[in-house]
Design a protein around this motif. Structure first.
Motif: not given
Length: 494
Positions: A386-402, A405-410
């Protein structure tokens, strides 16, 4: 089949393979497709002949009830069930007698089951042996009798006479049902293990011999063949078994059983199990020597159910199942993974079937080109803040890409959320996706339980910079699809 009517009763459900086609590995080599060009992702679970959902067909006691169940599954987006050819917990569900002859009631059951699956367009991942109960009740199994060709379980993968008996079973199946497009694939051996004899190298040779036999016999008999895999207990094969499961040249796709002590088999929360699944998919792809599909073909709270004699409460169960399924898909697995029920009654709940339906709606409605999508799991560079790349959040990203194309699940990390805040919506968040090719992209946002699209936007990716996606507010989880905007030649617009 010659002699069919004289040997076995005609089934109530006639075979009708028309309108279905065989399943193949898609061009991108991470997913499947039907021969008529439609994407095929494995959305489904394990089922068994004596379980509450399928036992009605024993001796054709109540075929309509089983038909209604299969129809319900298809209406909920289920594409495949994994099922053993026999179930060895007791003698009522054996496939053969002690002389190796297929039992009339078993043949009749499979005649009807294949017919129902063809009618309703459901496919089966068939495992030829129920090794779990066969190992525990060997002396009761026909293979444990004199003259069977087997000299104990340890001869299974090493004895020529045992392999001839195995080939006779497989030959019968192929002769009778091997032309059915309702067969998705064969699991040549459920949970291969040293118990079945020989070193990993010996069992590698057994897989090679049996796989070549199946391929050759199907091609000779029907002019085409089904896909092959071999499964193993645990998500990270060790001691030479990684070569068998993840790299064997005769197998078409990899499958493991994602059980993890505590985190999966007796879960305290619905987040750790998703991280275990993410790790399983990442490990499988990191250890492959070529590009092939991967799927979890068994998972669930095994210790809780079998040893502690308990089961998960329904709301927790649905979230647990949802999170493991979406972790599997979003990390690059070829579908939902295949849950073993571990419930009483031994079947999935209506809420779990709704999870399958939500994933099916997403798979069929999102813009991903599943046929050519060839992703790798994404690493730590995929992040949310949030507010740029400095503030981590309690969210876990899962993702795959070539990179195209990309698929991400938060997933909201409820373990880290303050009490009372785990369901509060997160706002003003940005997702940073690394390594996308420069060009224009369409970004789709999806709610995953119902499989409903929330909206979309367009963005341009610049060389050397992360693709920064501003997210809609979300309270539990959110799926994001990134697909390229291309010109007539299939090139990325810039």
């Amino acid at each position: 089949m010659p002699g069919r009517q004289s040997q076995y009763k005609q089934p109530l459900v006639p075979r009708d393979p028309h309108g279905m086609s065989y399943v193949r590995v898609a061009p991108g080599m991470r997913y499947f497709m039907t021969e008529d060009g439609a994407p095929f992702l494995v959305i489904g679970h394990n089922d068994a002949m004596p379980w509450p959902t399928l036992h009605h067909m024993h001796y054709e006691q109540d075929v309509p009830t089983t038909a209604a169940y299969i129809k319900m599954l298809v209406e909920h987006g289920v594409t495949a069930l994994r099922i053993m050819l026999e179930y060895c917990q007791d003698q009522h569900w054996f496939f053969e007698d002690r002389r190796g002859r297929p039992l009339p009631q078993a043949v009749l059951y499979w005649d009807d089951l294949i017919g129902l699956c063809e009618r309703h367009k459901l496919r089966l991942l068939v495992s030829f042996w129920d090794t779990f109960f066969m190992s525990r009740r060997w002396k009761h199994h026909p293979y444990g009798k004199p003259g069977s060709g087997f000299d104990g379980p340890g001869s299974f993968c090493t004895s020529p006479s045992a392999m001839e008996a195995q080939k006779r079973r497989i030959s019968f199946f192929i002769d009778r049902w091997g032309n059915s497009p309702a067969i998705f694939a064969y699991d040549l051996l459920n949970e291969i293990h040293p118990y079945w004899g020989g070193s990993p190298q010996d069992q590698h040779r057994w897989i090679g011999e049996m796989a070549r036999f199946v391929k050759g016999y199907e091609m000779e008999r029907w002019g085409k063949r089904h896909l092959l895999t071999v499964s193993i207990f645990g998500s990270k094969p060790e001691a030479g078994y990684d070569e068998l499961i993840l790299r064997h040249p005769e197998l078409d796709f990899a499958s493991t059983h994602v059980y993890e002590l505590g985190l999966v088999d007796n879960p305290e929360n619905t987040v750790d199990c998703a991280l275990v699944m993410q790790d399983a998919v990442r490990y499988a792809y990191s250890e492959m020597s070529d590009v092939r599909p991967y799927t979890d073909s068994e998972s669930g709270p095994i210790h809780l159910f079998m040893d502690l004699k308990r089961q998960l409460d329904e709301p927790f169960e649905v979230e647990y199942y949802h999170n493991m399924s979406w972790a599997h898909l979003a990390t690059g697995g070829a579908g939902s993974g295949m849950r073993w029920p571990f419930r009483n009654p031994h079947c999935l709940t209506p809420g779990m079937h709704s999870v399958q339906q939500g994933m099916a709606r997403f798979v069929g409605g999102c813009g991903l080109d599943w046929l050519h999508f060839s992703p790798q799991p994404m690493g730590e560079a995929l992040r949310v803040s949030r507010a740029g790349p400095l503030e981590p959040l309690p969210v876990i990203p899962f993702g795959c890409s070539d990179a195209r194309q990309a698929l991400i699940w938060l997933l909201r990390d409820k373990r880290a959320a303050q009490q009372g805040a785990e369901d509060a919506a997160l706002s003003s968040c940005d997702l940073f996706i690394p390594d996308m090719q420069p060009g224009s992209y369409k970004i789709e946002f999806w709610e995953t339980y119902a499989g409903s699209k929330l909206g979309e936007t367009g963005l341009d990716a610049q060389a050397g910079a992360d693709l920064q996606v501003h997210l809609p507010d979300f309270s539990t989880d959110l799926a994001i699809v990134v697909v390229p905007v291309t010109n007539r030649d299939g090139q990325l617009e810039k």
